[in-house]
Scaffold this motif. Structure first.
Motif, PDB file in Angstrom:
ATOM      1  N   LEU A 153      51.734  27.450  36.599  1.00  0.00           N
ATOM      2  CA  LEU A 153      50.609  27.209  37.685  1.00  0.00           C
ATOM      3  C   LEU A 153      50.223  25.704  37.385  1.00  0.00           C
ATOM      4  O   LEU A 153      49.362  25.163  38.223  1.00  0.00           O
ATOM      5  CB  LEU A 153      49.330  27.984  37.297  1.00  0.00           C
ATOM      6  N   LEU A 208      41.769  27.378  35.970  1.00  0.00           N
ATOM      7  CA  LEU A 208      42.648  28.547  35.467  1.00  0.00           C
ATOM      8  C   LEU A 208      43.163  28.089  34.061  1.00  0.00           C
ATOM      9  O   LEU A 208      43.396  29.072  33.223  1.00  0.00           O
ATOM     10  CB  LEU A 208      44.034  28.458  36.451  1.00  0.00           C
ATOM     11  N   GLU A 264      41.609  32.747  44.696  1.00  0.00           N
ATOM     12  CA  GLU A 264      42.497  34.172  44.350  1.00  0.00           C
ATOM     13  C   GLU A 264      43.319  34.038  42.721  1.00  0.00           C
ATOM     14  O   GLU A 264      43.016  35.255  42.232  1.00  0.00           O
ATOM     15  CB  GLU A 264      43.750  34.032  45.271  1.00  0.00           C
ATOM     16  N   TYR A 265      43.552  32.928  42.506  1.00  0.00           N
ATOM     17  CA  TYR A 265      44.128  32.902  41.150  1.00  0.00           C
ATOM     18  C   TYR A 265      43.152  32.901  39.981  1.00  0.00           C
ATOM     19  O   TYR A 265      43.545  33.460  39.014  1.00  0.00           O
ATOM     20  CB  TYR A 265      44.949  31.353  40.933  1.00  0.00           C
ATOM     21  N   TYR A 320      43.789  23.790  39.587  1.00  0.00           N
ATOM     22  CA  TYR A 320      44.408  24.133  38.123  1.00  0.00           C
ATOM     23  C   TYR A 320      43.223  24.256  37.131  1.00  0.00           C
ATOM     24  O   TYR A 320      43.375  25.114  36.218  1.00  0.00           O
ATOM     25  CB  TYR A 320      45.525  23.365  37.872  1.00  0.00           C
ATOM     26  N   ARG A 360      43.006  36.714  39.454  1.00  0.00           N
ATOM     27  CA  ARG A 360      44.010  37.257  39.132  1.00  0.00           C
ATOM     28  C   ARG A 360      44.232  37.149  37.669  1.00  0.00           C
ATOM     29  O   ARG A 360      44.665  37.663  36.891  1.00  0.00           O
ATOM     30  CB  ARG A 360      45.362  36.827  39.969  1.00  0.00           C
ATOM     31  N   ILE A 361      44.329  35.515  37.081  1.00  0.00           N
ATOM     32  CA  ILE A 361      43.970  35.158  35.963  1.00  0.00           C
ATOM     33  C   ILE A 361      43.213  35.851  34.852  1.00  0.00           C
ATOM     34  O   ILE A 361      43.475  36.295  33.782  1.00  0.00           O
ATOM     35  CB  ILE A 361      44.348  33.638  35.773  1.00  0.00           C
ATOM     36  N   LEU A 421      52.111  34.655  38.260  1.00  0.00           N
ATOM     37  CA  LEU A 421      51.107  33.912  37.369  1.00  0.00           C
ATOM     38  C   LEU A 421      52.015  33.189  36.414  1.00  0.00           C
ATOM     39  O   LEU A 421      51.901  33.309  35.211  1.00  0.00           O
ATOM     40  CB  LEU A 421      50.205  34.913  36.745  1.00  0.00           C
ATOM     41  N   ARG A 474      42.751  29.534  47.610  1.00  0.00           N
ATOM     42  CA  ARG A 474      43.815  29.599  46.783  1.00  0.00           C
ATOM     43  C   ARG A 474      43.397  29.528  45.392  1.00  0.00           C
ATOM     44  O   ARG A 474      43.675  30.533  44.713  1.00  0.00           O
ATOM     45  CB  ARG A 474      44.877  28.633  47.121  1.00  0.00           C
ATOM     46  N   ALA A 488      53.305  26.476  41.289  1.00  0.00           N
ATOM     47  CA  ALA A 488      52.351  27.063  42.342  1.00  0.00           C
ATOM     48  C   ALA A 488      51.971  26.124  43.435  1.00  0.00           C
ATOM     49  O   ALA A 488      51.377  26.536  44.378  1.00  0.00           O
ATOM     50  CB  ALA A 488      51.205  27.662  41.606  1.00  0.00           C
TER      51      ALA A 488
END
Length: 404
Positions: free
Chosen positions: A63, A82, A11-12, A79, A15-16, A60, A8, A72
């Motif tokens: 988070l 991110l 993936e973030y 976190y 994307r971030i 997004l 998970r 999220a």
């Protein structure tokens, strides 16, 4: 312990990183040019609002909250990378609705707020429709010791009446700031850590006045800012008190734990981007017939910066893991350690990058000067270094007293 990113989190992270590279960094120059050209720097930015809409549409958003009802559902450890990525740009945290002090205020409302308080303030805050501020530090006392606080939140029948002056209230200058969380003494005769209350205060309540905005090393951090705010006979219903009278210190401790580590996560991102800029500058520019990186010990400085960043990241991940597995009470020393070490590390790396950029590093042509201001201020914000070092020393010495 295993610091491998969960599926998970990976993936973030992807994307971030993609969003920041494709959407935010290319718009930074446009954003700051528009801010400087504006006759009103304390205004909502069309660029930020556009980027917020895109980020929210992509999921997004919020988070930082581990509670899936509101965010999220990521752990602190998930976190961390991110927030580090968000640290690459000073405008990124708001784009993802993950900027301080709104994150800390949201956490307070999630964990301590009533249903009515959440509906009135948390819902629009998490929607990115409003902003907020936190009013704790005071100009007349040493606020590193919260028990010194002189501002009052006095119970008067069915009301609470606030009086006092606060400063360094981050976010108070934003045009969308709609409320503050005020901390004051309710019962001076109670035990030291049961005297204070936290109160939700609409910014337009009679008696609330923004006296001035405060610069940090010349930066006003528009449109968020740091203000000095006076409260004169500010009268609110008792329902505005969060969790009830006397629980302010408890709430403050719960709020500051995650907030401190979030700051440090972003600082590691600032240091990473500063190192990247230093390496690019050192490779692209020449002086005395050599690339800058090959002059004056710069290669060693770059190497030491890489070592320092990696050390800080591992230390932070360990603190995040403890926060996830043992709670704030089980990570007291480790949270204090990262808060005392990471801002200094980031400051050193950013300063090195400024030096490699020469006079340009002092300008707004790069984010480095803003980064330096942020890193230096965070050696004071959420408690000065000395307080955290005292916490660490107390925990360390206690181990040997128990053995003796």
């Amino acid at each position: 312990m295993d610091f491998t990113h969960s599926a998970r989190a990976r993936e973030y992270i992807d994307r971030i990183a993609t969003f920041i590279d494709a959407e935010i960094l290319p718009r930074e120059a446009e954003y700051y040019a528009a801010l400087q050209a504006s006759s009103d720097k304390w205004a909502v930015s069309a660029t930020i609002e556009e980027l917020k809409s895109k980020a929210r549409a992509q999921g997004l958003w919020n988070l930082f909250l581990p509670d899936t009802r509101y965010g999220a559902g990521l752990t602190v450890t998930e976190y961390a990378p991110l927030a580090e990525l968000m640290g690459h740009s000073l405008i990124a945290p708001e784009v993802f609705n993950c900027n301080a002090p709104d994150t800390g205020n949201a956490e307070v409302l999630v964990h301590y707020g009533s249903d009515a308080q959440r509906e009135q303030w948390l819902t629009p805050l998490l929607a990115g429709e409003i902003r907020s501020a936190f009013c704790m530090t005071e100009p007349a006392v040493a606020s590193s010791d919260a028990t010194n606080m002189s501002a009052t939140a006095t119970i008067d029948g069915s009301d609470v009446v606030l009086n006092g002056r606060k400063w360094w209230s981050t976010g108070i200058g934003h045009p969308d700031c709609r409320f503050v969380i005020f901390m004051g003494v309710t019962d001076p005769a109670a035990p030291r850590h049961q005297r204070h209350s936290m109160v939700l205060v609409p910014i337009d309540t009679p008696g609330v006045r923004i006296e001035r905005m405060l610069p940090v090393l010349g930066y006003y951090d528009e449109p968020y800012g740091h203000g000095e705010v006076s409260f004169t006979d500010v009268r609110l219903p008792l329902e505005a008190i969060i969790a009830g009278p006397g629980r302010g210190f408890e709430i403050a401790q719960g709020r500051l734990g995650p907030g401190r580590i979030h700051h440090c996560m972003r600082l590691i991102g600032m240091a990473e981007r500063a190192l990247e800029l230093a390496c690019r500058r050192g490779s692209d520019r020449e002086a005395f017939g050599k690339p800058l990186a090959n002059l004056g010990g710069n290669r060693e400085r770059i190497a030491h910066a890489r070592i320092a960043i990696n050390q800080a990241r591992l230390q932070l991940l360990h603190a995040a893991w403890l926060l996830d597995t043992a709670g704030a009470a089980g990570a007291i020393s480790e949270l204090a350690q990262v808060k005392a070490s990471v801002p200094s590390m980031a400051y050193g790396v950013i300063d090195m990058a400024i030096q490699l950029h020469g006079a340009a590093g002092l300008s707004d042509d790069t984010p480095l000067a803003g980064f330096l201001s942020a890193a230096r201020s965070l050696r004071l914000a959420d408690g000065p270094d000395e307080v955290h070092l005292g916490v660490i020393a107390r925990a360390e010495l206690a181990r040997y007293r128990r053995q003796g």
